[in-house]
Design an enzyme around this catalytic site. Sequence first.
Site, PDB file in Angstrom:
ATOM      1  CB  CYS A 382      -0.994  -0.048   1.146  1.00 12.39           C
ATOM      2  SG  CYS A 382      -2.448   0.945   0.799  1.00 12.39           S
ATOM      3  CG  HIS A 517      -3.638  -3.570   3.150  1.00 11.89           C
ATOM      4  ND1 HIS A 517      -2.571  -3.104   3.891  1.00 11.89           N
ATOM      5  CD2 HIS A 517      -4.283  -2.481   2.707  1.00 11.89           C
ATOM      6  CE1 HIS A 517      -2.585  -1.792   3.911  1.00 11.89           C
ATOM      7  NE2 HIS A 517      -3.615  -1.383   3.190  1.00 11.89           N
ATOM      8  CD  GLU A 519      -1.337  -6.250   5.222  1.00  5.70           C
ATOM      9  OE1 GLU A 519      -1.040  -6.519   4.032  1.00  5.70           O
ATOM     10  OE2 GLU A 519      -1.590  -5.087   5.601  1.00  5.70           O
TER      11      GLU A 519
HETATM   12  N1  GLN Z   1      -1.957   6.717   2.799  1.00  5.43           N
HETATM   13  C1  GLN Z   1      -2.062   5.972   1.592  1.00  5.43           C
HETATM   14  C2  GLN Z   1      -3.427   6.150   0.924  1.00  5.43           C
HETATM   15  O1  GLN Z   1      -4.355   6.575   1.544  1.00  5.43           O
HETATM   16  C3  GLN Z   1      -1.773   4.506   1.838  1.00  5.43           C
HETATM   17  C4  GLN Z   1      -2.777   3.835   2.699  1.00  5.43           C
HETATM   18  C5  GLN Z   1      -2.274   2.521   3.268  1.00  5.43           C
HETATM   19  O2  GLN Z   1      -1.081   2.250   3.254  1.00  5.43           O
HETATM   20  N2  GLN Z   1      -3.167   1.726   3.789  1.00  5.43           N
HETATM   21  O3  GLN Z   1      -3.572   5.847  -0.232  1.00  5.43           O
END
Ligand code: GLN
Length: 554
Positions: A382, A517, A519
């Site tokens: 992410c 994600h 995970e």
């Molecule tokens: N802050 C980033 C976004 O909003 C990544 C979010 C995250 O890593 N879950 O896109």
Amino acid sequence: MAKPKKYIFVTGGVLSSIGKGIAAASIGMLLEQRGIKVTMVKMDPYLNVDPGTMSPFQHGEVFVLDDGTETDLDLGHYSRFVQTAKFSRKNSFTAGRVYESVIKKERAGGYLGKTVQVIPHVTDQIKQNIKDALEDADLGIIEVGGTVGDIEGLPFLEAIRQIRHEEGAQNVVFAHLTLVPYIPTAGELKTKPTQHSVKELREIGIQPDILICRADRAISKDMKEKIGLFCNVPGDCVFSALDAQSIYDVPLHLSAEGVDDKIVDKLGIWTGAPDLSNWKKMVDTIHKPKGEVKVGIVGKYTDWRDTYKSISESLVHGGVANQVKVTPVYIDSEEIEKGNLSALQEINAILVPGGFGERGIEGKIKAIEYARTENVPFFGICLGMQLATIEYARNVAGLKNANSAEFKPDNKENVIDLMESQKDVKDLGGTMRLGAYDCNVLHKHNGKTTHAYQAYGKEKILERHRHRFEVSNHFRSRIEESGLLVCGRYNDPKTGIELVEMVELPNHPWFLGCQFHPELQSKPLEPHPLFVQFIKAAAAAAKNGAQPKLKGIS
Ligand code: GLN
């Protein structure tokens, strides 16, 4: 007539953080392995409608479900221990959500002029939510968040007391987890806190059926009898839960104590013994690894590890698949930012996890540059993928001011930008892309199988998201032409816009970033393929031995 549902309510006493979530998940796993159709529910007594808005400092990670529900980390434990149950919004609710439903109903005139009260209206709503969650299961393990004695937990305890009254003792088990501390000056384990916590429960009409006593050493039969006597529980319903080396030992310990036998007995369920063979094999691999790898997790909340709970568990799973022990090394990105890079040399691979906000991002970008230029296996999740794209744009694609609109809204070279569909939305609350979306995995590039495809072995995948920003399609071709390969894509059927889901470096041992994600879907018995491949690359790097020098970092 339909078979009656079975309920196991898990409460906790004495202290928080004694492993109620793991105990509940372990019971779920043991009963599932006996062939029972189980589900799990977490009820949190706080007033936030969901934990999405809570700081991970305070509350650990936010665990996102397929349907986009933001839940707390206990749903992560449940997902890792239970194999078949699918969790959705119904499986996790807070007092905030309960009150929201009650107040909405009141405003809509749903209470027909009655005075709306905690009992019966709030408690009825809690009971309804529990029953809704059990719709597709035969048995539910329902964990009550917080500790017995908290004022805010009372409506939940009253609701479960009523369920027992209505459904009967043959269909409801109250399991209470307590702490039996060892007091060095007395040289013995002390049962008084357990007695007090059970007393508290009994005062509100709940008599626990079984006690699970967390302790750092064996609780003798005599002591169990004593606890039983003072807590009004038969001695053979008092079990110990000893500190375990791995959380995955816990269900095996509880089963050896006879917890699941006693529960099925109390609920009148006839089943054979649980099939624990695969689980035991997995636990054996954890205890007898054939090697070790150190993975640096470069993050911001380094002192609060629950923030990265699912990631550290997924690393364990990836380790099991490769028969190695994975030691996570938490590296503070702000230290790297200050120029303190030495921690990077102690590790075999680097992972940059998700995150929000600007603090520490330049340190993470430096760590990514190091991984890219020194052929250190790298996994960006992410925010980690977004920063890998920024690093590449700055240092390879010649976009010197590359950044993210999250940190520099007015910058001209934001290679990470707000999603097209959300640019006009003024209020950022509730605009996140949440939950499962599909992704097309690129099979081959220049005749070579991509790392992404090597991991998944298929072109269509489904992964969970929690983010607001994306790789900008405006800069994408420039970055791709410089060599960063887009190996995962999502086609938005509504807008026709394509979004970047995964990037990798073709000529690197393993350098991959994903916008989702992974995970959140890894389980010890089904390790996530990206973690399996990442740890494989880390293990290969560990075998090669030599640590790359810290050259070439700008
Ligand atoms: N802050 C980033 C976004 O909003 C990544 C979010 C995250 O890593 N879950 O896109």
